[in-house]
Structure formats: structure tokens, C-alpha cells
Motif scaffolding. Sequence first.
Motif, mmCIF file in Angstrom:
data_model
loop_
_atom_site.group_PDB
_atom_site.id
_atom_site.type_symbol
_atom_site.label_atom_id
_atom_site.label_comp_id
_atom_site.label_asym_id
_atom_site.label_seq_id
_atom_site.Cartn_x
_atom_site.Cartn_y
_atom_site.Cartn_z
ATOM 1 N N UNK A 9 0.821 -1.205 0.000
ATOM 2 C CA UNK A 9 0.000 0.000 0.000
ATOM 3 C C UNK A 9 0.860 1.263 0.000
ATOM 4 N N UNK A 38 -1.063 -1.188 -5.692
ATOM 5 C CA UNK A 38 -1.379 -0.602 -4.384
ATOM 6 C C UNK A 38 -2.851 -0.749 -4.013
ATOM 7 N N UNK A 40 -5.899 -2.166 -2.400
ATOM 8 C CA UNK A 40 -6.054 -3.166 -1.337
ATOM 9 C C UNK A 40 -6.908 -4.363 -1.757
ATOM 10 N N UNK A 41 -7.853 -4.128 -2.637
ATOM 11 C CA UNK A 41 -8.722 -5.238 -3.050
ATOM 12 C C UNK A 41 -7.908 -6.291 -3.814
ATOM 13 N N UNK A 44 -5.655 -8.196 -1.492
ATOM 14 C CA UNK A 44 -6.432 -9.196 -0.762
ATOM 15 C C UNK A 44 -6.632 -10.454 -1.613
ATOM 16 N N UNK A 48 -2.409 -11.775 0.413
ATOM 17 C CA UNK A 48 -1.200 -11.254 1.054
ATOM 18 C C UNK A 48 -1.547 -10.330 2.216
ATOM 19 N N UNK A 49 -0.909 -10.547 3.368
ATOM 20 C CA UNK A 49 -1.117 -9.653 4.507
ATOM 21 C C UNK A 49 0.132 -8.891 4.883
#
Lengths: 78, 330
Positions: A9, A38, A40-41, A44, A48-49
Motif C-alpha cells: 500500500x 497498491x 487493497x482489493x 487481498x 497477502x497480509x
Amino acid sequence: MKNIKILGTGCAKCTKTAELIEKIANELSIAIQITKETNPEVIMEYGVMSTPAVIINEVNVHSGSIPNTKAIESWLKA
Amino acid sequence: MFEIFTELATWLVVDVFGLSKATKLGDALHFFIEDTTKIFFLLLVMIYAIALLRASMNVERVRDYLAGKNKGVGYLLGSSFGAITPFCSCSSIPVFLGFTSAGIPVGITMSFLITSPLINEVAILLLLSLLGWKFTLLYIVVGMSVGILGGAFLDAIKAERWLQSFAAKALARGQNSSAGLQSQGINTLSFKERHNYAKNEMLEIFGRVWKWVIIGVGLGAALHGFVPDGWIQQHLGDGQWWSVPAAVLLGIPLYSNATGVIPIMESLIKQGLPIGTTLAFCMSTVAASFPEFILLKQVMQWRLLAVLFLLLLSAFTLIGWIFNLLSPFI
């Protein structure tokens, strides 16, 4: 040609990871296409966290830190 | 064992710079040198030691562990893991989504995310060395309670209604598929791998926090040396009720991590600021910040953000009031 995505991000480490991979690919004269992801969706969807994560040809090879030079060389040569 | 840092500071200030500790400048400089050398030393040693122990801990394993836990223990576990799991604040959105898509309720995820900036090994270390074990214990209990109760409250008001739609869908998917997780299994690490991890952690965390220590201790030293003795004690020392919400509001635009704020806490408490007011100010500075909220906007609707913001502010205000009331007994 390898298609490389850096997931993150927008943190400083993600930028560094991308730069490092580009630099090593240049040194080894390996053609790559690198993009930074970048959204976030999308991150996800790759499950990946821990960012930055490195995706090569849609396979997650690394996540959670700036990868070291040796690891990058082995991915690029593979 | 920490006297050596006091002596080092005295030697530098008095013998090398030729200042008297009785002057404002000498006093402030002494405070600055003593605290920075002590903190830097502790950080390097302790980050390495702690990282060695927790080398195999990561957010992926926490998620696998939390998925499917019932809510009662979930908040407690979420908050405990928030305190001990390392992750960069720039990862909080992927972590939020990772937990959510594993079907973990929003409240438990938020217990994790609220506690995380408040409590971490660096914060605990600094509190122990600057303010003593009693205060440290108090800080941990309060920080975890905010995470636990905050998470439970968010679930009670069904906060998942106000997620961004893609996050809400991921949550629903995660809750419906019970077998969806690919657990990574337990990876055992050799000592060499642990050592490498710990060394990297030490350099990375130190590289990230050293400037915060300088800024925090610098401000603490300025407070220590240049705010007239007794001014804080005289004006705010009785824990006037309005001073707590005022401290919380003051903390919002100030954005720092726990590392920078703890030396300021030390200085404020020594100047006679009541413990509750100090806690309220510091927690608000660390946990309620605009940059973080703007990031969370990617996964939450404005309504949920507003609720979360108000929740944190009221929690910190309450903490301040309660501790000011209780402080004669602590």
C-alpha cells in the motif's frame, strides 16, 4: 519475459523492493516487466497480509520484507 | 544498573561542556543525554533478544489461529496478539483484509489493530526503564482493555454493515467457507535463521525509531528544563475534569508512535501532570491519528470511521478521568 508485481500500500519498503529488483535485473540483463500494485482489493485477492510481497508470473514468491539480493537473483534466473 | 547513564550524562555536561546541573540548560542537557543513551542501549539489546524469541511469529499464523475462535476469547486473543505481533503500520490495511477474508469478525480484527500501536516491545521497554514496573503494568492493562472493549463494542453495533462493499463481501465469503484457510504449518527455525531475523529486526526497528527517540527526549528535555518549575503542577496538578478531554483533543493532530511519546510522558509526570491526564494525552497521540484514518477509509465507510474515532476519544477521556480519580491509591 517475467511479469513481476510488487504488492504494497505504498510504503517505503515497497518502492525499495521494486528498485532493487529492477537494478538486479539490469545487471543480469534479464528482461522483466515490473508493476506496483497498491489497490487493497487486489492485494487481498492474492491473499497477502505482509507487504511488500513479490508476485512473479502470478506466483507469490515472497512477502513481508525487502527480499535479499541472492533470493532475487535466484527468482530472476529461474 | 542504569546509573552508568546518569554518570555518563553528568560527566559530559559538567566536565566536558562545563555547565552546572543547576542551570536550566545544564539540567535539560543532562536529561537529554541520560535518556537517549539509555534508550538507545536498551533498544539495541532488547529488540535483538525479543526478536530472537518470537522469530517464528507472524500475522499469517495469528490469522490462522484466530479464525474460528468464539467471540468471548476472540477479543482477548486479538488484543494480546496485537501487543506481541510485529507488523509495520503500512501493512494495517492488508492485515485488516486478510483477517476479514478469513471470516474473523470485525470486532476481533479491530481488537488486534487498536492494541497494536499502543503496546509493543519498544513501548514496554521504555516504560519499564523510565517509569517503573507499576506504571508499565497499568499501561498494558489499560491498552489491552481499550482494544478488547472497543472490539466488542464494534461487533455489538454490527460495525460490519459499514465496511466498504468489497470488504463486506470478503467477510461474508470467509464466514461461509469453513475450510478456506491454507494453514502454513509450523516452520521450525534454526538458530542461525533466528539470529539473522533478530539482527535484521534490530537494525530495521532501530533505524525506524531512533529519530523518534531524539525528538521525544528532546521535547521531554525542553519541558523538563524550560517550563517553570511548578507551573504544570499548579495549573493542571489537581486533575481538573476539563484537562482530560483537552489533553485528548491536543493529542489528535499530534502524530507519533509510542517510542517518541514515552519520554514526553516521563517528563510530564515528573513535572506533576496527573497520571490520568498524561495517559489520555499519550494514548490519543499514538492511537488516534489522521494519516491512519485516511488509510482505513479504503476499507471502511465514513460512518464506521466516525464511530471508531469517537469510540477511541471517549475511551481515552474515560481512562484519564478514572486514573485521575484513582491516582491517590496507586
